[in-house]
Design an enzyme around this catalytic site. Structure first.
Site, PDB file in Angstrom:
ATOM      1  N   ASN A 114     -22.356 -36.707  46.496  1.00  0.00           N
ATOM      2  CA  ASN A 114     -22.070 -35.452  45.810  1.00  0.00           C
ATOM      3  C   ASN A 114     -21.843 -35.720  44.320  1.00  0.00           C
ATOM      4  O   ASN A 114     -21.278 -36.744  43.930  1.00  0.00           O
ATOM      5  CB  ASN A 114     -20.918 -34.665  46.456  1.00  0.00           C
TER       6      ASN A 114
ATOM      7  N   GLU B  60     -20.435 -33.604  41.163  1.00  0.00           N
ATOM      8  CA  GLU B  60     -19.751 -32.363  40.771  1.00  0.00           C
ATOM      9  C   GLU B  60     -19.881 -32.105  39.269  1.00  0.00           C
ATOM     10  O   GLU B  60     -20.385 -32.946  38.513  1.00  0.00           O
ATOM     11  CB  GLU B  60     -18.280 -32.440  41.214  1.00  0.00           C
TER      12      GLU B  60
ATOM     13  N   CYS C 115     -24.268 -31.287  46.663  1.00  0.00           N
ATOM     14  CA  CYS C 115     -23.798 -32.033  47.831  1.00  0.00           C
ATOM     15  C   CYS C 115     -24.610 -33.314  47.993  1.00  0.00           C
ATOM     16  O   CYS C 115     -25.753 -33.420  47.513  1.00  0.00           O
ATOM     17  CB  CYS C 115     -23.957 -31.205  49.107  1.00  0.00           C
TER      18      CYS C 115
ATOM     19  N   GLU D  24     -26.076 -34.439  50.655  1.00  0.00           N
ATOM     20  CA  GLU D  24     -27.294 -34.259  51.440  1.00  0.00           C
ATOM     21  C   GLU D  24     -28.450 -33.804  50.549  1.00  0.00           C
ATOM     22  O   GLU D  24     -29.595 -34.207  50.723  1.00  0.00           O
ATOM     23  CB  GLU D  24     -27.057 -33.208  52.535  1.00  0.00           C
TER      24      GLU D  24
ATOM     25  N   CYS E  52     -23.032 -28.320  54.825  1.00  0.00           N
ATOM     26  CA  CYS E  52     -22.787 -26.918  54.471  1.00  0.00           C
ATOM     27  C   CYS E  52     -24.055 -26.091  54.699  1.00  0.00           C
ATOM     28  O   CYS E  52     -25.156 -26.627  54.887  1.00  0.00           O
ATOM     29  CB  CYS E  52     -22.313 -26.807  53.017  1.00  0.00           C
TER      30      CYS E  52
ATOM     31  N   CYS F 101     -27.052 -26.791  52.357  1.00  0.00           N
ATOM     32  CA  CYS F 101     -27.769 -28.034  52.691  1.00  0.00           C
ATOM     33  C   CYS F 101     -28.580 -27.876  53.971  1.00  0.00           C
ATOM     34  O   CYS F 101     -29.698 -28.390  54.073  1.00  0.00           O
ATOM     35  CB  CYS F 101     -26.787 -29.200  52.819  1.00  0.00           C
TER      36      CYS F 101
END
Ligand code: THU
Length: 132
Positions: free
Chosen positions: A41, A43, A52, A54, A85, A88
């Site tokens: 991830n 940010e 994310c 993934e 999530c 993703c």
């Protein structure tokens, strides 16, 4: 699930850039020819711009010319395995809903799903009229 894929996800987690959530996630996406693409991830101070793990793995693989995937391993800071999530799930579904997803918790627990179990009735390119 091979230990190598899980280890790649755990190694990627150590490279997460997560100063806001302090929640570190690593992923490792395996292509149909066995190539592994790591992701973590990433940010941002503008929270909506966060990626994310993934999705960074997926984008990295596609940029390298891969579009067929077998499995993805996910390793996070959470004690128990986390599921990807919704965003993703949708992005992974673009390249096949039979993807195997293995998630590893910090306590060592492991859960496996198929993507179509986590995202039933996915909206895909087949739903776009004239673009089947
Ligand atoms: N995150 C992931 O990278 N993968 C998941 O499966 C769940 C959430 C990230 C996004 C954000 O950087 C942080 O974890 C907290 O939501």
């Amino acid at each position: 699930m091979s230990d190598a894929l899980i280890q790649a996800a755990q190694a990627a987690r150590a490279r997460a850039y997560a100063p806001y959530s302090n929640f570190h996630v690593g992923a490792a996406l395996e292509t149909d020819d066995g190539t592994v693409f790591p992701g973590c991830n990433v940010e941002n101070a503008s929270y909506g711009a966060c990626f994310c793990a993934e999705r960074t793995a997926l984008v990295s693989a596609v940029v390298a010319g891969h579009q067929r995937f077998r499995r993805i391993a996910i390793a996070s800071d959470a004690a128990e395995p986390v599921a990807p999530c919704g965003l993703c799930r949708q992005m992974l579904a673009e390249f096949g809903t039979e993807l195997e997803i293995v998630s590893i918790g910090a306590r060592g627990g492991q859960v496996t799903w198929r993507l179509d179990a986590l995202l039933p009735h996915a909206f895909t390119r087949k739903d776009l009229r004239g673009n089947a």
